[in-house]
Write an enzyme that holds these catalytic residues in place. Structure first.
Site, PDB file in Angstrom:
ATOM      1  N   HIS A   1       0.822  -1.223   0.000  1.00  0.00           N
ATOM      2  CA  HIS A   1       0.000   0.000   0.000  1.00  0.00           C
ATOM      3  C   HIS A   1       0.853   1.269   0.000  1.00  0.00           C
ATOM      4  O   HIS A   1       0.359   2.342  -0.338  1.00  0.00           O
ATOM      5  CB  HIS A   1      -1.010  -0.011   1.161  1.00  0.00           C
ATOM      6  CG  HIS A   1      -0.465   0.326   2.499  1.00  0.00           C
ATOM      7  ND1 HIS A   1      -0.159  -0.630   3.447  1.00  0.00           N
ATOM      8  CD2 HIS A   1      -0.168   1.525   3.079  1.00  0.00           C
ATOM      9  CE1 HIS A   1       0.276  -0.033   4.547  1.00  0.00           C
ATOM     10  NE2 HIS A   1       0.301   1.262   4.346  1.00  0.00           N
TER      11      HIS A   1
ATOM     12  N   ASP B   1       0.142  -7.517   1.408  1.00  0.00           N
ATOM     13  CA  ASP B   1       0.551  -6.116   1.543  1.00  0.00           C
ATOM     14  C   ASP B   1       2.071  -5.970   1.579  1.00  0.00           C
ATOM     15  O   ASP B   1       2.625  -5.236   2.393  1.00  0.00           O
ATOM     16  CB  ASP B   1      -0.074  -5.466   2.783  1.00  0.00           C
ATOM     17  CG  ASP B   1       0.029  -3.939   2.743  1.00  0.00           C
ATOM     18  OD1 ASP B   1       0.181  -3.374   1.647  1.00  0.00           O
ATOM     19  OD2 ASP B   1      -0.021  -3.318   3.823  1.00  0.00           O
TER      20      ASP B   1
ATOM     21  N   SER C   1       4.462   2.742   7.904  1.00  0.00           N
ATOM     22  CA  SER C   1       4.105   1.608   7.052  1.00  0.00           C
ATOM     23  C   SER C   1       5.296   1.153   6.228  1.00  0.00           C
ATOM     24  O   SER C   1       5.995   1.958   5.617  1.00  0.00           O
ATOM     25  CB  SER C   1       2.964   1.985   6.103  1.00  0.00           C
ATOM     26  OG  SER C   1       1.779   2.169   6.812  1.00  0.00           O
TER      27      SER C   1
END
Length: 194
Positions: free
Chosen positions: A63, A96, A173
């Protein structure tokens, strides 16, 4: 009296040695973490990643790089110098994860992360260290503990999660989660907050 002084000096020496070892550990973890800037049609975003191979392979979240037109990567030691252009060479959207590649330059300095292969070491109560760029605060280090392992994933049924309480936010992230031995045990993916 001489014995007490010797014991105090010995304890101080051990404490300084442990502190130096810990600083070296954190230095290695910082040098294995990268800052990632992504550019899409909607604007710019930031994330983190971890160096997995000396050839310039970097692991991050899918992402973080999804729909990006351009990727820039900064190394910790060279963070004030020129960035690297990166390309996506592999993706696993369900997990992911994305694998990036940069062209390593001769004067680049970085540390390659080591995996933790002993799965039984990763359990609730284990101390962990997260490194990343939360809220654009570059190369932030936070400590915490694993709260649970094998949590069901919101992403996909074939990926289980490690729940921990080391502080992470938007921008973390794709950043690494290390155990207290400095080995990579996970990639920070999202925050659950009230």
């Amino acid at each position: 009296m001489k014995y007490i002084l010797t014991i105090i000096l010995l304890c101080f020496s051990i404490s300084v040695s442990a502190e130096n070892t810990y600083r070296e550990l954190i230095g290695n973890l910082l040098n294995s973490t990268v800052k990632i800037a992504t550019f899409t049609d909607k604007g710019r975003a930031a994330g983190s990643g971890v160096i997995m191979h000396s050839s310039g392979l970097i692991l991050t979240n899918y992402h973080v790089v999804h729909n990006s037109n351009r990727l820039k990567v900064w190394l910790y030691e060279n963070r004030d110098k020129q960035y690297h252009e990166a390309e996506v060479i592999g993706i696993d959207p369900a997990a992911d994860l994305a694998l990036l590649n940069i062209d390593v330059k001769e004067d680049d300095f970085f540390t390659v992360s080591d995996f933790e292969y002993e799965g039984d070491i990763v359990h609730a109560g284990t101390d962990v260290i997260a490194v990343g760029h939360p809220l654009s605060l570059n190369w932030s280090v936070s400590r915490g503990a694993i709260n649970a392992v094998n949590r069901p994933s919101f992403l996909t049924p074939y990926v289980s999660l490690i729940q921990h309480d080391a502080v992470i936010h938007q921008g973390s992230s794709g950043g690494p989660l290390f155990n207290d031995r400095g080995n990579l045990i996970g990639i920070n993916t999202y925050v659950i907050a009230p």
